[in-house]
Motif scaffolding. Structure first.
Motif, mmCIF file in Angstrom:
data_model
loop_
_atom_site.group_PDB
_atom_site.id
_atom_site.type_symbol
_atom_site.label_atom_id
_atom_site.label_comp_id
_atom_site.label_asym_id
_atom_site.label_seq_id
_atom_site.Cartn_x
_atom_site.Cartn_y
_atom_site.Cartn_z
ATOM 1 N N THR A 4 0.854 -1.191 0.000
ATOM 2 C CA THR A 4 0.000 0.000 0.000
ATOM 3 C C THR A 4 0.885 1.234 0.000
ATOM 4 O O THR A 4 1.699 1.425 0.906
ATOM 5 C CB THR A 4 -0.927 0.033 1.230
ATOM 6 N N THR B 55 0.689 5.187 0.296
ATOM 7 C CA THR B 55 -0.205 6.254 0.725
ATOM 8 C C THR B 55 0.458 7.606 0.499
ATOM 9 O O THR B 55 1.546 7.863 1.024
ATOM 10 C CB THR B 55 -0.560 6.115 2.221
ATOM 11 N N THR C 172 -3.299 5.045 -2.476
ATOM 12 C CA THR C 172 -4.367 5.793 -1.814
ATOM 13 C C THR C 172 -3.807 7.086 -1.241
ATOM 14 O O THR C 172 -2.599 7.293 -1.223
ATOM 15 C CB THR C 172 -5.006 4.932 -0.691
#
Length: 259
Positions: free
Chosen positions: A16, A18, A55
């Motif tokens: 992930t 970010t 994200t």
């Protein structure tokens, strides 16, 4: 690897990324793009990573480029610039594993263009997407005029680009700009669920499937069909193909090794 503008975590084969500039709504500048290059190259070459999520958190994805970096630039400055944005987006787009954009809040300008290079886009109910560059006297310059029409069709893309207006999550779903809309507080969990589903599949087959789709879209249909068959044939030289078919015949779950 430590980053100043990004957070990077890896768990159960899912990475992930970010975006982490909340003070400027995750605005994208050269430093962000340079770090995206480093992160994307690292993940592309990490065999333990099977899928990637990008994200910006629950409040904002990325509210465009940092205008302060461009306001005083001249035409020659832009023409001769190194364009780390183009390199970052190209690496992400061509990463040999699935990339999911988890979009909450604003995904505008460069933020929207970043989402366009991802394979799948999930949106929170609070998402707003758009390419407002026309309101600044410019046009989308990081692939928006090329990738958006290929994704949602020329007519709707021209409406968005010519007006600079934002669309909400439900309209983005209706026109095919995002794959799914979920409650914002469930967005990252849904992205992780989908990423883990991808990660459980054969890594080589995923890579080949992504290549067949992306390269095929750059070819005419007959050339694309031939390329698809080449990819299909090559998979029969992999351990994953043998494991997948044996597991099917034995009525058990396959244990893919990415080989």
């Amino acid at each position: 690897m430590n980053f100043e503008t990004l957070l990077l975590s890896i768990e159960d084969g899912v990475a992930t990324i970010t975006l982490n500039r909340p003070e400027v709504l995750n605005a994208l500048n050269q430093h962000v793009y340079l770090e995206l290059i480093q992160a994307a190259e690292q993940l592309a070459n990490d065999d333990e990573v099977r899928a990637v999520i990008i994200t910006g958190g629950e409040k904002v994805f990325a509210a465009g480029a940092d205008i302060r970096d461009m306001a005083m630039a001249g035409a020659l400055d832009i023409a001769l610039a190194d364009r780390p944005s183009a390199k970052a987006l190209e690496i992400i787009e061509n990463m040999p594993k699935p990339v999911i954009a988890a979009i909450a809040g604003y995904a505008l300008g460069g933020g929207c263009e970043l989402s366009l290079v991802c394979d799948v886009r999930l949106a929170g109910e609070n998402a707003k997407l758009g390419l407002p560059e026309i309101t600044l006297g410019i046009l989308p310059g990081a692939g928006g005029t090329q990738r958006l029409p290929r994704l949602i069709g020329a007519g709707k893309a021209k409406e968005m680009i010519f007006s600079g207006d934002f669309i909400d999550a439900q309209e983005a779903l209706r026109v095919g700009l995002v794959n799914k809309v979920v409650p914002t507080e469930q967005l990252l969990a849904e992205a992780q669920r989908l990423a883990k589903r991808f990660a459980a599949r054969g890594a080589v087959a995923l890579r080949m499937a992504k290549s067949a789709i992306d390269e095929g879209l750059r070819m005419d249909l007959q050339a694309g069909l031939q390329y698809e068959h080449q990819c299909f044939s090559l998979l029969f030289a992999t351990q994953d193909q043998k494991e997948g078919m044996e597991a099917f015949l034995q009525k058990r779950r396959p244990n893919f090794q990415g080989k």
